[in-house]
Structures are given as structure tokens and as C-alpha cells.
Scaffold this active site. Structure first.
Site, PDB file in Angstrom:
ATOM      1  N   GLY A   3     -65.591  -8.858 -28.782  1.00  0.00           N
ATOM      2  CA  GLY A   3     -64.524  -9.557 -28.083  1.00  0.00           C
ATOM      3  C   GLY A   3     -63.158  -8.921 -28.116  1.00  0.00           C
ATOM      4  CD  GLU A  21     -72.790  -9.613 -32.379  1.00  0.00           C
ATOM      5  OE1 GLU A  21     -72.285 -10.258 -31.429  1.00  0.00           O
ATOM      6  OE2 GLU A  21     -73.771 -10.016 -33.012  1.00  0.00           O
ATOM      7  N   PRO A  22     -68.835  -4.912 -31.143  1.00  0.00           N
ATOM      8  CG  PRO A  22     -68.020  -2.794 -31.739  1.00  0.00           C
ATOM      9  CD  PRO A  22     -68.889  -3.924 -32.242  1.00  0.00           C
ATOM     10  NE  ARG A  61     -64.451  -6.574 -16.407  1.00  0.00           N
ATOM     11  CZ  ARG A  61     -63.144  -6.663 -16.470  1.00  0.00           C
ATOM     12  NH1 ARG A  61     -62.387  -5.839 -15.784  1.00  0.00           N
ATOM     13  NH2 ARG A  61     -62.569  -7.561 -17.227  1.00  0.00           N
ATOM     14  CE1 TYR A  76     -66.247 -12.673 -15.986  1.00  0.00           C
ATOM     15  CE2 TYR A  76     -66.070 -10.303 -15.745  1.00  0.00           C
ATOM     16  CZ  TYR A  76     -66.776 -11.411 -16.166  1.00  0.00           C
ATOM     17  OH  TYR A  76     -67.998 -11.251 -16.752  1.00  0.00           O
ATOM     18  CB  CYS A 112     -70.760  -8.961   4.715  1.00  0.00           C
ATOM     19  SG  CYS A 112     -71.187  -7.527   5.678  1.00  0.00           S
ATOM     20  CD  GLU A 113     -70.142 -12.460  -0.260  1.00  0.00           C
ATOM     21  OE1 GLU A 113     -69.310 -13.372  -0.434  1.00  0.00           O
ATOM     22  OE2 GLU A 113     -71.360 -12.667  -0.084  1.00  0.00           O
ATOM     23  CE1 TYR A 156     -70.143  -7.167 -20.923  1.00  0.00           C
ATOM     24  CE2 TYR A 156     -67.938  -6.390 -21.500  1.00  0.00           C
ATOM     25  CZ  TYR A 156     -69.143  -6.959 -21.873  1.00  0.00           C
ATOM     26  OH  TYR A 156     -69.358  -7.309 -23.179  1.00  0.00           O
TER      27      TYR A 156
HETATM   28  C1  LIG Z   1     -70.962  -9.826 -24.838  1.00  0.00           C
HETATM   29  C2  LIG Z   1     -71.141  -9.977 -26.284  1.00  0.00           C
HETATM   30  C3  LIG Z   1     -70.497  -9.108 -27.186  1.00  0.00           C
HETATM   31  C4  LIG Z   1     -69.543  -8.020 -26.759  1.00  0.00           C
HETATM   32  O1  LIG Z   1     -68.340  -8.524 -26.266  1.00  0.00           O
HETATM   33  P1  LIG Z   1     -67.136  -7.523 -25.933  1.00  0.00           P
HETATM   34  O2  LIG Z   1     -66.070  -8.413 -25.433  1.00  0.00           O
HETATM   35  O3  LIG Z   1     -67.631  -6.571 -24.894  1.00  0.00           O
HETATM   36  O4  LIG Z   1     -66.765  -6.834 -27.196  1.00  0.00           O
HETATM   37  C5  LIG Z   1     -70.766  -9.271 -28.529  1.00  0.00           C
HETATM   38  N1  LIG Z   1     -71.608 -10.239 -28.970  1.00  0.00           N
HETATM   39  C6  LIG Z   1     -72.234 -11.093 -28.129  1.00  0.00           C
HETATM   40  C7  LIG Z   1     -73.142 -12.108 -28.680  1.00  0.00           C
HETATM   41  C8  LIG Z   1     -72.016 -10.987 -26.763  1.00  0.00           C
HETATM   42  O5  LIG Z   1     -72.619 -11.841 -25.950  1.00  0.00           O
END
Ligand SMILES: *Cc1c(COP(=O)(O)O)cnc(C)c1O
Length: 424
Positions: free
Chosen positions: A239, A278-279, A317, A321, A347-348, A376
Site C-alpha cells: 500500500g 507486501e509492496p 487507471r 480511478y 469507443c468509450e 497496475y
Molecule cells: C494489492 C495488494 C497488495 C499490494 O498493494 P500495493 O498498493 O501495490 O503495494 C498487497 N497485499 C494485498 C493483499 C493486496 O491485495
């Protein structure tokens, strides 16, 4: 920081001028910089070197095998959300004991594949999933380490679609239910509740939500310990945000320093705690660009449109978003800058990369680089409008390799059948 820089009037990927690159691979094309990928992974992973930790790159941000190989070689693990991502990670050479499996809707088949592969942890997101996993583990005669993904009711303070840790979201188990759920899991013979997990969202630009999450999780780990449940893996999810426009996200060093401070003197389990991170975006986001060619410029009413050969099927994106991507010409022309909408051929009306963006003069055939497209980007691309997905290219110094060839007509209709007997 990244290695896409101008030199002698032309944007380069590391040592290669982009016009030369696309002469060989065509447009639209995703271009990744090897040096940037390695640098970002090492800065992130290195920031946590003082703590027992495992950096599990989040495969969904960009799941190209070549990128997974790079992170695996650097000692990274992987955060996966499907059996497809499990297969990719293994194909890229990942050690299954460095894989964590997240996801709100894992099927029985997916759970069984992960159990058989021997992944480090399965992050369980509901009680029905827990019970299904218990049956799967029994059938496979394997003891399975699990985490619960908890919903801590903490906002990521980013785009609503990128927030996952509040009761408005489908993710995880309500943190208030955590104790009974852990106790229930501890009674299941083939499951070992060993971890605790939170992922509150993406493109987070402040450390506050992370600290708040950690506070809640620490309290819970202590309570679980008193009940005889030893948590040895603390997974803070991904995140961490990046700069697309003018955001100032915390540096990974700062992130790690704050987490380290919060964990200082925290005993956790008798065996100590291994931190899992989990980056995704922060590793790959600024390591990739999307290069497109200008097809046409035209005026409609008072608006000026620049139409490129890349569309929302290539990079969704902005449409999904309303996100900002810097757009720069590969060879900027001299002349007054003008406000234009940069759009694709789909076509959007949502098919745009930028609106009312001031850009130097552009002509048909000019190349544009959409920056910050490594996360992404390709992984969310589709074949909408029957458009072949773009080529992906990895650049290292003055060399490059196509790491996914551009799709062709056969790719587009693969698996489709005209049922002659039905249509007689
Ligand atoms: C998408 C996701 C991430 C990675 O998020 P980033 O914002 O790209 O760092 C990590 N853990 C889980 C469970 C996710 O769904």
C-alpha cells in the site's frame, strides 16, 4: 527515482533512446527499467534489514515472469491472490516457503494448489474459507500455517476504490471477531494459526494509517499469546504510495523506521515476530512507462484532442480511478504549450489518459511516454475492442529484451468456437 531521462533531446530508457526501441518493438509498448526495478526492491527490502522480515512482492501489480524472476533472485517472496499467480511465481523460480496467499474469494481448487505447493501462509478472509481450508488440508494430509486477514476499520485515506480496511469493504474479518475466530482455528487439527495480516489499501501517502493498524495488531497479538496462540508472522500488507503528480509519500526508510520503533521491545511470540511486507506499486510503479504514438490531433468544439494508439484497454487507471499520469513527448518540439485531452481509440468517453493537459506541440507520428505505468498497467490491461495487448520490454543499460510479445490476431480469438451444429 527512475532511469527514464532525456539525453540529447530524446527520452531514454536507461541507455536506449525510445524512438530506437519502438522502431524494433512497435507501439503501444510497456518499457521497464531493470536498474529501477532492482533499486526499488533493494531500497525497500534494505530499509527493513534490522528486523526479521520477508518482502513479498505483490504479484498483481505487475505479474510478468521476467520481473518475478528479478525479485526472486533478489531474495524476495511473493504475495499472490490466485492460482494463476501461484503458477507464475513458481514458474519464475519462487521458493514456495516465501509465498503468502491472500484473496477474499479463493476456491477449493486454489486452496488445494497452495497447500500442495507448500506456501508459507494462507491469509484466510472468512469463516467459511477457514472451514473449507480445514477440509482441504485434511484431504491433502498437510498441516497448513494460516493468517487471518483482519479488517481493522482504518481508512487508507486514498481513492475509495483503493481502500480495503474499513467495514464498507469486502476484505478480511472484522477485527472485533478476531479472538473467537483464532480460537476456532486453533481447534482445527490440520490448521496452525501462526500469522496476523492486514492490508488496508493502496497509494497510501501517510504513515498514520500504518501506525494505527500496527497498534491494533500488537494488542491482539498479546491477547492471543495469553490464550496460547503464538503469532510468529505479522503481515502489514502493501500500500505504500508513489509520486504520480505531486504526492510526497514516505520514503521506505521512513516507513521502516516508524514500524521498527513501534515494534521495539514488543516481544510478540516467544520465537519472535517475522514481519511480512507486501509492496507492489512502490516497487514497480515508477519503473515502467507506456509508450504510445500520436495518431491524430483534432478540435471538437473548443476542445483539442490528441488521439494515441494506446487506449484504456492498455492502461485503465485514469478511467477507473481518475488517476493522474505524467505524459511527456519522447522528443519534445519547440513551440507554445497547449491544453489538450490525450485520449485513446476506444469507443468509450472514459478512454482518456489526461484532460486539459498543457503539452508542447504534437504531430501525427510523435511518440508520447505515459509515466508511472509499471504498476497496475499491463496487469489490468484487456482485449476490449478486440485490441491485442501491448508488448512488454525490459531494458538493462544499452540492451533490451521483449519480455512479452505483442499479441496477434490468433491470440485474440484463441479458445473461441463457432458451434456449427448449433448454428445450422
Ligand atoms: C494489492 C495488494 C497488495 C499490494 O498493494 P500495493 O498498493 O501495490 O503495494 C498487497 N497485499 C494485498 C493483499 C493486496 O491485495
Amino acid at each position: 527515482m527512475h532511469y527514464f531521462q532525456y539525453s540529447r533531446g530524446e527520452l531514454h530508457a536507461e541507455g536506449i533512446p525510445l524512438s530506437r526501441l519502438v522502431k524494433s518493438v512497435g507501439t503501444p509498448a510497456y518499457i521497464y527499467s531493470y536498474q529501477t526495478l532492482v533499486r526499488h526492491f533493494q531500497i525497500f527490502d534494505g530499509a527493513f534489514s534490522a528486523l526479521p522480515h520477508l518482502t513479498c512482492y505483490s504479484v498483481k501489480a505487475n505479474s510478468n515472469l521476467a520481473l518475478l524472476r528479478i525479485f526472486s533472485r533478489l531474495g524476495g517472496g511473493f504475495d499472490i491472490v490466485s492460482q494463476g499467480e501461484l503458477a507464475r511465481a513458481l514458474q519464475a523460480g519462487a521458493d514456495p516457503r516465501r509465498i503468502v496467499f491472500s484473496g477474499v474469494g479463493k476456491t477449493e481448487t486454489e486452496l488445494a494448489a497452495a497447500v500442495r505447493a507448500g506456501v508459507l501462509l494462507i491469509n484466510v478472509e472468512s469463516v467459511p474459507e477457514l472451514l473449507l481450508l480445514s477440509r482441504v488440508a485434511k484431504k491433502c494430509r498437510r498441516r497448513v500455517r494460516i493468517s487471518f486477514r483482519l479488517n481493522p476499520d482504518i481508512s487508507a485515506e486514498s481513492h475509495p476504490y483503493l481502500t480495503t480496511g474499513t467495514p464498507e469493504n469486502k476484505f478480511g474479518i472484522d477485527i472485533k471477531q478476531a479472538l473467537p475466530v483464532y480460537l476456532r482455528a486453533a481447534r482445527l487439527p490440520f490448521l496452525e494459526p501462526a500469522g496476523i495480516d492486514c492490508h488496508i489499501g493502496s497509494q497510501i501517502t501517510s504513515l498514520k494509517p500504518f501506525v494505527a493498524v500496527l497498534g491494533k495488531l500488537k494488542g491482539l497479538i498479546s491477547r492471543l499469546g495469553r490464550l496460547g496462540i503464538n503469532i510468529s508472522y505479522l503481515d502489514l500488507g502493501g500500500g505504500l504510495g508513489i509520486t504520480y503528480r505531486d504526492e510526497v509519500p514516505p520514503h521506505p526508510d521512513e516507513y521502516a523506521r516508524v514500524i521498527g520503533k513501534e515494534l521495539k521491545g514488543f516481544p510478540g511470540s516467544p520465537l519472535g515476530i517475522t514481519l511480512i511486507l507486501e509492496p507492489g506499486r512502490v516497487i514497480v510503479g515508477n519503473a515502467g512507462i507506456l509508450v504510445a504514438r500520436v495518431l491524430y490531433s483534432k478540435k471538437v468544439g473548443r476542445k483539442e484532442f490528441v488521439i494515441t494508439d494506446a487506449g484504456m484497454n492498455d492502461l485503465i487507471r485514469p478511467a477507473l480511478y481518475d488517476s493522474f499520469h505524467e505524459i511527456i513527448p519522447v522528443r519534445p518540439r519547440k513551440g507554445p504549450r497547449k491544453k489538450v485531452d490525450v485520449v485513446g481509440p476506444i469507443c468509450e468517453s472514459g478512454d482518456f489518459f489526461a484532460r486539459d493537459r498543457k503539452l508542447p506541440p504534437l504531430r501525427s507520428g510523435d511518440l508520447l511516454a505515459v509515466m508511472g505505468a509499471g504498476a497496475y498497467g499491463f496487469s489490468m490491461s484487456s482485449n476490449y475492442n478486440s485490441r491485442p495487448r501491448a508488448a512488454e520490454v525490459l531494458v538493462r543499460g544499452s540492451r533490451f529484451a521483449v519480455i512479452r510479445r505483442r499479441e496477434n490476431q490468433q491470440d485474440l480469438t484463441r479458445g473461441e468456437i463457432i458451434p456449427a451444429s448449433l448454428l445450422k
